[in-house]
Design a protein around this motif. Sequence first.
Motif, PDB file in Angstrom:
ATOM      1  N   VAL A   1      -5.672   0.803  33.528  1.00  0.00           N
ATOM      2  CA  VAL A   1      -5.298  -0.371  34.315  1.00  0.00           C
ATOM      3  C   VAL A   1      -6.394  -0.783  35.298  1.00  0.00           C
TER       4      VAL A   1
ATOM      5  N   ARG B   1       3.026   2.169  27.953  1.00  0.00           N
ATOM      6  CA  ARG B   1       2.110   2.787  28.909  1.00  0.00           C
ATOM      7  C   ARG B   1       1.451   4.005  28.290  1.00  0.00           C
TER       8      ARG B   1
ATOM      9  N   THR C   1      -1.437  -2.778  39.790  1.00  0.00           N
ATOM     10  CA  THR C   1      -1.566  -3.272  38.418  1.00  0.00           C
ATOM     11  C   THR C   1      -0.481  -2.695  37.519  1.00  0.00           C
ATOM     12  N   THR C   2      -0.158  -1.421  37.701  1.00  0.00           N
ATOM     13  CA  THR C   2       0.908  -0.801  36.917  1.00  0.00           C
ATOM     14  C   THR C   2       2.235  -1.502  37.172  1.00  0.00           C
TER      15      THR C   2
ATOM     16  N   THR D   1      -4.468   0.864  41.020  1.00  0.00           N
ATOM     17  CA  THR D   1      -3.669   1.470  39.952  1.00  0.00           C
ATOM     18  C   THR D   1      -2.190   1.182  40.135  1.00  0.00           C
TER      19      THR D   1
END
Length: 433
Positions: A303, A264, A221-222, A218
């Motif tokens: 994600v 997001r 990828t974020t 997480t």
Amino acid sequence: MVVAFASAVAVGTVLLTLPVASESGEPTDLVTALFTATSAVCVTGLIVVDTPGHWSTFGELVILGLIQVGGLGIMTLASLLGLLITRRLGLRMRLTAQTETKALGLGDVRRVVVGVALVSFAFETVIAAVLVARFLTGYDYELGTALYHGVFHAVSAFNNAGFALYPDNLMSFVTDAWVCVPIAVAVIAGGLGFPVWIEVWRHARGSLRRWSLHVRLTVLTTAVLLVVGAVAITAAEWNNPDTLGRFGVGGRILAGLFHAVMPRTAGFNSLDLAEFEAGTLLVNDILMFIGGGSAGTAGGIKVTTFALLAFVIVAEVRAQPTVHLMGRKVPSTVQRQALAVVLLSVGTVVTATLTLLALTPFTLDEVLFESVSAFATVGLSTGITTELPPAGELVLTVLMFAGRIGPITFASALALRERTRRYELPEERPIIG
């Protein structure tokens, strides 16, 4: 979960139709109230009426309450109430809370539920304090007004809702880092997901290697998507005189970074999205569809789903029989679930886009952007939301609801009963590709 969220939407709709909820003192029509309540509970941020212009203080407080309820989650709030009253959780409550908070085991539920509340209120308090200080010192707000605006936008930001108390959203603060940066930080924090923050806190003094696969995937990828989004949006809009082109270098970078965070699933905007280039809108479509972290306030396919499918493709290209990711083997059941989430999401967005194209005179770019924004519970818009016919508003209402509770949960709820397969058919392989 479907019934719980639907009940919250229903209560919010009734409250928003009351005369006291509008500035004019007149009852708000049912479709507008339903759309706004769904947008708030599903922490989306799409609006069909101007929030500060149409809604009274009572109506704004109802919206704020719905945002907090939707962000924390119905089952999480019910579990917290149960803990406060009885200091324990029954089996049924633990099972439902486990589903919503993505707790790995029943023994984790109580700790996760308490952790969710602490993380939420801690971030909201800190961000609200920064915003209140800025409104007091930089804009000469009265203390009561500064507190109200600071708390409202802190809650809206952390819960990735995107509701603002200004007619132009946050366009008046486009070059004010003391407003844009705290809100962007809150959006990222809420979008990472509660399991990430709980585990980071648990291993605060330990090695990063102790983080679970979910947390590492997480966070990584974020970070990658934020960097890629910031570079793509800033580069595409750098010389656009209607967006970034009218600011200095610092203002362009700040606005570009801010708008890389908002897809997001936050929904705030400091620039007029209707003036974005077609390529920039497409980048936003992709970022919105991917969304944020699981079991948080973000929407999208998440994600982890996106990253996992990327590694599935890599493994297939390399002709590897199994998928290995960061030193771990990923079960095939998780791969199937990720594939199901993506395909259901794509099918839902495409169906809604085609429906809106038939109902409205808008272009494909505008309608696709609106559909993805609603399904991914983002709340960004090119400005066509207020011009949709009632049927179009209902389409977006369904999209927001399905996107908030998740395509898998929504599809499972539509199945009237669970079926067990008692046999397997002869195996045969079709040609793929």
